[in-house]
Design a protein around this motif. Structure first.
Motif, PDB file in Angstrom:
ATOM      1  N   SER A 279       0.943  -1.146   0.062  1.00  0.00           N
ATOM      2  CA  SER A 279      -0.052  -0.028  -0.126  1.00  0.00           C
ATOM      3  C   SER A 279       0.904   1.260   0.197  1.00  0.00           C
ATOM      4  O   SER A 279       1.909   1.210   0.448  1.00  0.00           O
ATOM      5  CB  SER A 279      -1.105  -0.022   1.080  1.00  0.00           C
TER       6      SER A 279
ATOM      7  N   LEU B  21       2.306   4.952   0.915  1.00  0.00           N
ATOM      8  CA  LEU B  21       2.463   5.674   2.308  1.00  0.00           C
ATOM      9  C   LEU B  21       2.155   7.224   1.875  1.00  0.00           C
ATOM     10  O   LEU B  21       2.238   7.435   0.909  1.00  0.00           O
ATOM     11  CB  LEU B  21       3.789   5.345   2.785  1.00  0.00           C
ATOM     12  N   SER B  22       2.114   7.805   3.038  1.00  0.00           N
ATOM     13  CA  SER B  22       1.885   9.275   3.094  1.00  0.00           C
ATOM     14  C   SER B  22       2.972   9.790   2.255  1.00  0.00           C
ATOM     15  O   SER B  22       4.366   9.286   2.472  1.00  0.00           O
ATOM     16  CB  SER B  22       1.676   9.664   4.572  1.00  0.00           C
ATOM     17  N   GLY B  23       2.805  10.947   1.399  1.00  0.00           N
ATOM     18  CA  GLY B  23       3.722  11.461   0.702  1.00  0.00           C
ATOM     19  C   GLY B  23       3.951  11.180  -0.737  1.00  0.00           C
ATOM     20  O   GLY B  23       4.674  11.572  -1.620  1.00  0.00           O
ATOM     21  N   SER B  24       3.260  10.019  -1.062  1.00  0.00           N
ATOM     22  CA  SER B  24       3.423   9.677  -2.408  1.00  0.00           C
ATOM     23  C   SER B  24       2.849  10.484  -3.386  1.00  0.00           C
ATOM     24  O   SER B  24       1.954  11.235  -3.098  1.00  0.00           O
ATOM     25  CB  SER B  24       2.609   8.188  -2.809  1.00  0.00           C
ATOM     26  N   THR B  25       3.541  10.668  -4.893  1.00  0.00           N
ATOM     27  CA  THR B  25       3.235  11.225  -5.762  1.00  0.00           C
ATOM     28  C   THR B  25       2.815  10.410  -6.760  1.00  0.00           C
ATOM     29  O   THR B  25       3.122   9.174  -6.785  1.00  0.00           O
ATOM     30  CB  THR B  25       4.213  12.256  -6.240  1.00  0.00           C
TER      31      THR B  25
ATOM     32  N   SER C 179      12.188   2.246   0.596  1.00  0.00           N
ATOM     33  CA  SER C 179      10.825   2.573   0.450  1.00  0.00           C
ATOM     34  C   SER C 179      10.528   3.527  -0.621  1.00  0.00           C
ATOM     35  O   SER C 179       9.445   3.953  -0.784  1.00  0.00           O
ATOM     36  CB  SER C 179      10.704   3.445   1.823  1.00  0.00           C
TER      37      SER C 179
ATOM     38  N   ALA D  59      -3.435   8.136  -2.520  1.00  0.00           N
ATOM     39  CA  ALA D  59      -3.520   8.441  -1.207  1.00  0.00           C
ATOM     40  C   ALA D  59      -3.091   7.480  -0.300  1.00  0.00           C
ATOM     41  O   ALA D  59      -2.845   6.174  -0.400  1.00  0.00           O
ATOM     42  CB  ALA D  59      -5.078   8.531  -0.865  1.00  0.00           C
ATOM     43  N   ASN D  60      -2.615   8.057   1.021  1.00  0.00           N
ATOM     44  CA  ASN D  60      -2.150   6.912   2.035  1.00  0.00           C
ATOM     45  C   ASN D  60      -3.104   5.619   2.364  1.00  0.00           C
ATOM     46  O   ASN D  60      -4.285   5.927   2.503  1.00  0.00           O
ATOM     47  CB  ASN D  60      -2.015   7.861   3.553  1.00  0.00           C
ATOM     48  N   GLY D  61      -2.598   4.664   2.062  1.00  0.00           N
ATOM     49  CA  GLY D  61      -3.425   3.324   2.395  1.00  0.00           C
ATOM     50  C   GLY D  61      -3.861   2.839   1.215  1.00  0.00           C
ATOM     51  O   GLY D  61      -4.482   1.577   1.157  1.00  0.00           O
ATOM     52  N   ASP D  62      -3.685   3.464  -0.096  1.00  0.00           N
ATOM     53  CA  ASP D  62      -4.152   2.882  -1.230  1.00  0.00           C
ATOM     54  C   ASP D  62      -3.419   1.569  -1.578  1.00  0.00           C
ATOM     55  O   ASP D  62      -2.054   1.381  -1.593  1.00  0.00           O
ATOM     56  CB  ASP D  62      -3.775   3.873  -2.578  1.00  0.00           C
TER      57      ASP D  62
END
Length: 290
Positions: free
Chosen positions: A189, A191-195, A236, A249-252
């Motif tokens: 999944s 994580l936060s900050g992904s673009t 990561s 989004a975070n968790g997708d």
């Protein structure tokens, strides 16, 4: 030879009817987009075909470039048409932006023509005018010109099909490779900050394992969309060759598969599949006599 229902043949014989082009795009990954080239939306085959109304997109096949070409023999047929995007979006992105990000690359297009006694009455059915794959899109600031080639293009293969080369001529997970993609699938999944270009994820595999592999989102705004991985740092960071339409989004959730650089060492160490390796790494390199 084109086929038509008896009701449609009878309607055409009256010489009094409306017609509209219906564009069905089947995207890589399985998504479908349905557009109508007429003035109003049309319901056909239990599907709404959007004419754009106040938002677009608007399809134009009336100028000197927008033509279907049918040729006798095995020469590739082509279809060219213009699209005025208006304020329309595709997968949450402005139409032109989606085109530039590759959403339509390799998509299959089926062009139907609906003939109607009154506009919107599609009971008589449609005729398939063209089927092919999107080959090139010339995207300007306010216009996109699509060039679509018929499936005869698939016959444009170099002969002999297999050449002597250092790298393997198989495609990872194809019949000749014999490996099962599901056996190598890894779930993760974002994580936060992904673009759109960079996916942050916690994965246990070593650096390079997913390089040239494929990542497909299974939830979120990019559900069902796939992209090729440019690099994996082993910690990561997944860098992509082409961006997703929307930043995850975070968790997708996603499923990711390893990549193969078609080298003998990779085949042996990463996949233990040397028995099916079809490269020729010991063929002498080209040299020039001086």
């Amino acid at each position: 030879m084109k086929t038509a229902s008896t009701a449609l043949i009878n309607l055409l014989a009256t010489r009094q009817f409306y017609s509209a082009d219906l564009y069905l795009f089947t995207l890589i990954g399985g998504g479908q987009l349905n557009y109508c080239g007429g003035d109003q939306d049309i319901n056909w085959n239990s599907t709404l075909w959007s004419a754009g109304k106040s938002t677009g997109p608007y399809f134009d096949r009336k100028d000197n470039k927008a033509k279907c070409h049918w040729k006798v023999g095995v020469e590739v047929d082509t279809l060219v048409f213009d699209v005025l995007p208006g304020a329309s979006t595709v997968l949450g992105e402005p139409f032109i932006s989606a085109v530039r990000q590759g959403v339509f690359d390799g998509a299959e297009l089926t062009l139907y023509r609906a003939f109607m006694p009154t506009y919107g009455n599609t009971a008589a059915g449609t005729v398939i005018m063209f089927v092919g794959r999107v080959a090139e899109i010339d995207a300007g600031r306010s216009l996109a010109t699509f060039s679509v080639n018929s499936h005869l293009e698939l016959l444009n293969l170099n002969m002999p099909r297999n050449l002597y080369q250092a790298g393997c001529v198989n495609t990872l997970f194809d019949t000749s490779c014999s490996l099962n993609a599901a056996s190598f699938a890894v779930n993760g999944s974002a994580l936060s900050g992904s673009t759109a270009n960079t996916i942050f994820a916690s994965l246990a595999q070593a650096a390079g394992y997913f390089t040239l592999g494929c990542i497909t989102f299974t939830s979120g705004a990019n559900n069902g969309i796939s992209r090729t991985v440019k690099s994996w740092d082993g910690s990561s960071i997944l860098q992509l060759i082409a961006p997703f339409p929307v930043a995850p989004a975070n968790g997708d959730a996603f499923t990711i598969y390893p990549g193969c650089d078609k080298q003998q060492t990779t085949c042996a160490t990463r996949f233990s599949n040397l028995i099916n390796f079809r490269g020729f790494p010991y063929v002498p390199e080209n040299s020039t006599a001086v």
